[in-house]
Design a protein around this motif. Structure first.
Motif, short mmCIF file in Angstrom:
data_model
loop_
_atom_site.label_atom_id
_atom_site.label_comp_id
_atom_site.label_asym_id
_atom_site.label_seq_id
_atom_site.Cartn_x
_atom_site.Cartn_y
_atom_site.Cartn_z
N LEU A 307 0.83 -1.21 0.00
CA LEU A 307 0.00 0.00 0.00
C LEU A 307 0.87 1.26 0.00
CD1 LEU A 307 -2.74 -1.09 2.57
CD2 LEU A 307 -3.08 -0.67 0.13
N SER A 308 1.93 1.26 0.80
CA SER A 308 2.81 2.43 0.87
C SER A 308 3.54 2.65 -0.45
CB SER A 308 3.81 2.26 2.02
OG SER A 308 3.15 2.10 3.25
N GLY A 311 1.01 3.42 -3.33
CA GLY A 311 0.41 4.71 -3.08
C GLY A 311 1.36 5.86 -3.35
N PHE A 316 -3.67 7.39 -5.60
CA PHE A 316 -4.83 6.64 -5.12
C PHE A 316 -5.08 5.39 -5.95
CE2 PHE A 316 -9.47 5.93 -4.88
CZ PHE A 316 -9.56 5.66 -3.53
N MET A 319 -2.98 2.60 -4.75
CA MET A 319 -3.46 1.95 -3.54
C MET A 319 -4.58 0.97 -3.85
SD MET A 319 -3.42 5.10 -0.80
CE MET A 319 -3.75 3.99 0.57
N ALA A 322 -2.90 -2.12 -5.25
CA ALA A 322 -1.84 -2.67 -4.40
C ALA A 322 -2.24 -4.03 -3.84
CB ALA A 322 -1.52 -1.70 -3.26
#
Length: 358
Positions: A307-308, A311, A316, A319, A322
């Motif tokens: 996610l990190s 992102g 967005f 994410m 992800a």
């Protein structure tokens, strides 16, 4: 004759590079399509179940679309305005909460919090920063959301894309299966099945758990009269997809708010603690075993990293993709490890028959 491994790696590497390049260059453009695909994937089992009850695929898609539209309108009218208001009020009241904390610490530890102490100045700065930056962050997030999820995308484009994808989902899967390289089709199908089970376990199962727990926490906190209970419950529910994080963050936020609001009324503070204790018991013993199950999951550290990373690189949209990318890479990595353990590179001479060793 199958392609050499080096050529296969080259082609798959090119495909991955093209995917990442498109994700980077067309992030906002493909956003409604990614959202539509995610929603269609989540609703496909519902459509399949309706088909087993005698509905045609078109009729099942229409029924699901109408039900989703009614639910969206109800949430938009009843929940979202209250959630935004409480979030804004929480940001604005942060300095007052910090002042209450200062007064409490001053009363209990007067030596630590004299007017010139570093701790007192730090608390004052924290409160001012939350009020100034928090309001800017909230308004910026709302403005960004409105620019990305404009009215056309939110009310027309995403539902239309979802409708057509959901209606043709099984046919699209069959078309993709027909395009698989014949030599590797069985292995790809097996890996795709593992990825699908991982995503189904995580997105559908864990998403349902998040929704149930978020509703429970928000309703429970509001019933005990906790200010900003809806916000705290929504945060706890939204973060439940990462094990323990939702309960820890939501619990600390709720208990902290309860201490300021109900100081001296210990039964209300205990009620807030009890709500999260009940939520954790129900999640661990009822919801997760029945909705998520014991199928292959995503490790929390790997999920947070995915996610990190996505992102940061792709915004967005990154994410959103992800989780499926992390699931796919996890399954492929486990498959590669199994292949490595069966190879001569790992087993060495022990993999040779006794005759060859002699």
């Amino acid at each position: 004759m199958a392609l050499p491994v080096r050529d296969q790696m080259k082609y798959w590497g090119i495909a991955a590079a093209v995917f990442l390049a498109l994700l980077y260059l067309l992030g906002n453009v493909i956003l409604p399509f990614v959202l539509g695909m995610a929603v269609a994937y989540m609703l496909d089992p519902v459509a399949d179940r309706l088909e087993t009850w005698g509905f045609s695929r078109i009729a099942a898609t229409v029924v699901i679309t109408l039900a989703a539209a009614v639910l969206f309108v109800l949430v938009a009218l009843l929940v979202i305005p209250t959630l935004i208001k409480q979030a804004t009020d929480l940001v604005n009241i942060a300095p007052e909460l910090i002042d209450n904390l200062q007064n409490f610490l001053t009363e209990k530890f007067p030596v630590l919090l004299d007017q010139t102490s570093q701790l007192r100045q730090t608390l004052v700065k924290i409160g001012e920063t939350i009020q100034s930056k928090g309001g800017e962050l909230l308004s910026g997030a709302l403005a960004s959301a409105m620019s990305v999820f404009n009215v056309l995308m939110l009310l027309v484009l995403v539902p239309v894309i979802t409708f057509y994808l959901l209606m043709d989902w099984d046919r699209m899967v069959a078309e993709i299966d027909a395009l698989l390289p014949r030599d590797h089709a069985p292995v790809i199908r097996r890996l795709a099945g593992d990825i699908d089970r991982t995503l189904a376990s995580f997105i559908r199962g864990q998403g349902t758990v998040c929704l149930i727990l978020g509703t429970f926490y928000a309703a429970g906190l509001m019933l005990v009269g906790l200010k900003f209970g809806l916000v705290a419950g929504a945060i706890a529910g939204a973060l439940t997809f990462i094990p323990y994080v939702g309960a820890i963050v939501g619990g600390l936020l709720s208990i902290g708010l309860a201490l300021f609001q109900f100081w001296g009324e210990w039964h209300w503070i205990a009620a807030v603690v009890g709500i999260f204790a009940i939520g954790q018991f129900v999640e661990g013993n009822i919801l997760t075993p029945n909705l998520v199950g014991s199928s292959i999951g995503l490790h929390p550290v790997w999920l947070i990293f995915a996610l990190s990373a996505f992102g940061t690189m792709f915004g967005f949209v990154g994410m959103l993709v992800a989780v499926p990318v992390a699931a796919a890479l996890g399954v492929i990595t486990r498959f590669a490890v199994l292949q490595y353990r069966d190879s001569r590179l790992y087993q060495g001479l022990s993999a040779l028959p006794d005759d060859d060793e002699s």
